[in-house]
Design an enzyme around this catalytic site. Structure first.
Site, PDB file in Angstrom:
ATOM      1  N   SER A 139     -12.745  49.532 -35.819  1.00  0.00           N
ATOM      2  CA  SER A 139     -13.265  50.793 -36.360  1.00  0.00           C
ATOM      3  C   SER A 139     -13.074  50.772 -37.870  1.00  0.00           C
ATOM      4  O   SER A 139     -12.216  50.028 -38.383  1.00  0.00           O
ATOM      5  CB  SER A 139     -12.456  51.953 -35.765  1.00  0.00           C
ATOM      6  OG  SER A 139     -12.684  53.152 -36.472  1.00  0.00           O
ATOM      7  N   TYR A 152      -4.477  56.170 -33.359  1.00  0.00           N
ATOM      8  CA  TYR A 152      -5.778  55.466 -33.411  1.00  0.00           C
ATOM      9  C   TYR A 152      -5.823  54.532 -34.619  1.00  0.00           C
ATOM     10  O   TYR A 152      -6.212  53.366 -34.512  1.00  0.00           O
ATOM     11  CB  TYR A 152      -6.900  56.511 -33.486  1.00  0.00           C
ATOM     12  CG  TYR A 152      -8.299  55.965 -33.321  1.00  0.00           C
ATOM     13  CD1 TYR A 152      -8.858  55.771 -32.059  1.00  0.00           C
ATOM     14  CD2 TYR A 152      -9.082  55.652 -34.435  1.00  0.00           C
ATOM     15  CE1 TYR A 152     -10.156  55.286 -31.914  1.00  0.00           C
ATOM     16  CE2 TYR A 152     -10.376  55.163 -34.299  1.00  0.00           C
ATOM     17  CZ  TYR A 152     -10.909  54.986 -33.037  1.00  0.00           C
ATOM     18  OH  TYR A 152     -12.188  54.499 -32.900  1.00  0.00           O
TER      19      TYR A 152
HETATM   20  P1  NAD Z   1     -16.854  56.045 -25.116  1.00  0.00           P
HETATM   21  O1  NAD Z   1     -15.887  57.144 -24.847  1.00  0.00           O
HETATM   22  O2  NAD Z   1     -18.272  56.217 -24.731  1.00  0.00           O
HETATM   23  O3  NAD Z   1     -16.356  54.673 -24.497  1.00  0.00           O
HETATM   24  C1  NAD Z   1     -15.039  54.357 -24.255  1.00  0.00           C
HETATM   25  C2  NAD Z   1     -15.017  53.452 -23.060  1.00  0.00           C
HETATM   26  O4  NAD Z   1     -13.649  53.083 -22.803  1.00  0.00           O
HETATM   27  C3  NAD Z   1     -15.543  54.144 -21.801  1.00  0.00           C
HETATM   28  O5  NAD Z   1     -16.337  53.236 -21.068  1.00  0.00           O
HETATM   29  C4  NAD Z   1     -14.269  54.468 -21.020  1.00  0.00           C
HETATM   30  O6  NAD Z   1     -14.491  54.516 -19.635  1.00  0.00           O
HETATM   31  C5  NAD Z   1     -13.407  53.296 -21.416  1.00  0.00           C
HETATM   32  N1  NAD Z   1     -11.980  53.499 -21.200  1.00  0.00           N
HETATM   33  C6  NAD Z   1     -11.211  54.536 -21.599  1.00  0.00           C
HETATM   34  N2  NAD Z   1      -9.952  54.385 -21.139  1.00  0.00           N
HETATM   35  C7  NAD Z   1      -9.941  53.230 -20.440  1.00  0.00           C
HETATM   36  C8  NAD Z   1      -8.942  52.540 -19.715  1.00  0.00           C
HETATM   37  N3  NAD Z   1      -7.691  53.019 -19.576  1.00  0.00           N
HETATM   38  N4  NAD Z   1      -9.281  51.377 -19.103  1.00  0.00           N
HETATM   39  C9  NAD Z   1     -10.545  50.881 -19.184  1.00  0.00           C
HETATM   40  N5  NAD Z   1     -11.521  51.500 -19.859  1.00  0.00           N
HETATM   41  C10 NAD Z   1     -11.226  52.660 -20.481  1.00  0.00           C
HETATM   42  O7  NAD Z   1     -16.727  55.783 -26.700  1.00  0.00           O
HETATM   43  P2  NAD Z   1     -17.385  54.683 -27.655  1.00  0.00           P
HETATM   44  O8  NAD Z   1     -17.692  55.369 -28.920  1.00  0.00           O
HETATM   45  O9  NAD Z   1     -18.439  53.906 -26.971  1.00  0.00           O
HETATM   46  O10 NAD Z   1     -16.099  53.765 -27.942  1.00  0.00           O
HETATM   47  C11 NAD Z   1     -16.064  52.381 -27.689  1.00  0.00           C
HETATM   48  C12 NAD Z   1     -15.175  51.713 -28.720  1.00  0.00           C
HETATM   49  O11 NAD Z   1     -15.759  51.855 -30.010  1.00  0.00           O
HETATM   50  C13 NAD Z   1     -13.765  52.315 -28.807  1.00  0.00           C
HETATM   51  O12 NAD Z   1     -12.810  51.282 -28.964  1.00  0.00           O
HETATM   52  C14 NAD Z   1     -13.842  53.155 -30.068  1.00  0.00           C
HETATM   53  O13 NAD Z   1     -12.584  53.304 -30.671  1.00  0.00           O
HETATM   54  C15 NAD Z   1     -14.783  52.302 -30.915  1.00  0.00           C
HETATM   55  N6  NAD Z   1     -15.413  53.026 -32.012  1.00  0.00           N
HETATM   56  C16 NAD Z   1     -16.256  54.059 -31.770  1.00  0.00           C
HETATM   57  C17 NAD Z   1     -16.820  54.713 -32.847  1.00  0.00           C
HETATM   58  C18 NAD Z   1     -17.770  55.871 -32.656  1.00  0.00           C
HETATM   59  O14 NAD Z   1     -18.070  56.545 -33.646  1.00  0.00           O
HETATM   60  N7  NAD Z   1     -18.270  56.131 -31.480  1.00  0.00           N
HETATM   61  C19 NAD Z   1     -16.520  54.335 -34.150  1.00  0.00           C
HETATM   62  C20 NAD Z   1     -15.650  53.261 -34.348  1.00  0.00           C
HETATM   63  C21 NAD Z   1     -15.109  52.613 -33.269  1.00  0.00           C
END
Ligand code: NAD
Length: 257
Positions: A139, A152
């Site tokens: 991130s 985080y």
């Molecule tokens: P999201 O909430 O859609 O996806 C998160 C995923 O992690 C989901 O599939 C959820 O089921 C899974 N998850 C949560 N806890 C879990 C566990 N204990 N075991 C297995 N799976 C688990 O959110 P996203 O935005 O798609 O996030 C995905 C990644 O991208 C994350 O690591 C997040 O930190 C990173 N990220 C997201 C953004 C953003 O703006 N959306 C920005 C930077 C980084």
């Protein structure tokens, strides 16, 4: 690009960025393992529909990325792991002195330690196959801090440290490890924060998006899912063979300042 004969394991891939990454890898010929901690009919239906859509083998393996042994079982059960996308992640926001210990532990486990456990089991498989890619979805918060996101930010900084270390340990091999550092992408993890922010700031949705969430992006634009998934594909391509241990920022200019 064709990943025919290769297997991609994407952690946390029943929604958001993980699902989009899994889809693009399957569209490009990889067999795919979807994962989350749940074990619902929807999870298995999702795998079946992605298999139908792409004509590739798609399995759903339930494994809770907060538990070391389950992270390791996910990779063992996959049986083959040429492309590992460490993507599972959660968020919780609180001042550090009030930050609940269980939330701290869960974020460190899911957002950081899980990548250590999966990588540890996947690397010998990649070595045996003679090729591998580890892609950690970190991130912008792996490079910059924001208040109230201590766990985080700590976890994502840690993932970038792990990325560099794994890259050095595999530097003489056809295996690479890199991180992608998105700014804000409009996925469920962000959607969930909008109603609270609307209440806290007494703002409508549009104003929260522009003046609260996207305030970190000089561009005031969300990063698209496609930008993230195309970067995953790029890191898997031969052009990226010598990209090792780096963090690719996709953040509308956030980390430029
Ligand atoms: P999201 O909430 O859609 O996806 C998160 C995923 O992690 C989901 O599939 C959820 O089921 C899974 N998850 C949560 N806890 C879990 C566990 N204990 N075991 C297995 N799976 C688990 O959110 P996203 O935005 O798609 O996030 C995905 C990644 O991208 C994350 O690591 C997040 O930190 C990173 N990220 C997201 C953004 C953003 O703006 N959306 C920005 C930077 C980084």
């Amino acid at each position: 690009m064709s990943f025919e004969g290769k297997t991609a394991v994407v952690t946390g891939s029943n929604s958001g960025i993980g699902l989009a990454a899994a889809r693009v890898l399957a569209e490009n010929g990889a067999s795919v393992v979807l994962n989350s901690f749940t074990n619902s009919d929807e999870d298995h239906a999702l795998a079946a529909s992605l298999a139908k859509e792409t004509g590739r083998a798609v399995r759903y393996i339930q494994a809770d990325m907060s538990r070391p042994e389950e992270c390791r079982r996910l990779i063992s059960e996959a049986g083959q792991c040429d492309i590992l996308v460490n993507n599972a992640g959660i968020q919780f926001v609180s001042p550090v002195e009030e930050f609940p210990v269980d939330k701290w532990d869960a974020i460190i486990a899911i957002n950081m330690s899980a990548a250590f456990h999966t990588t540890a089991v996947a690397l010998p498989m990649m070595r045996a196959a003679g090729w591998g890619r580890v892609i950690n979805i970190a991130s912008a918060h792996g490079l910059r801090a924001s208040p109230y996101k201590s766990a985080y930010v700590a976890a994502k900084h840690g993932v970038i440290g792990l990325t560099k270390t794994v890259a050095l340990e595999t530097a003489a091999e056809p295996i690479t490890c890199n991180a992608i550092c998105p700014g804000y992408v409009l996925t469920p993890i962000i959607e969930k924060q909008i109603p609270d922010q609307m209440k806290t700031h007494n703002m409508d949705r549009e104003t929260v998006l522009r003046d609260v969430i996207l305030v970190k992006h000089p561009s005031r634009q969300f990063v698209t899912m496609e930008a993230v998934t195309q970067t995953v594909l790029y890191l898997c391509s031969p052009a990226a063979d010598e990209i090792r241990g780096t963090s690719i920022s996709l953040d509308g200019g956030w980390t430029a300042s």
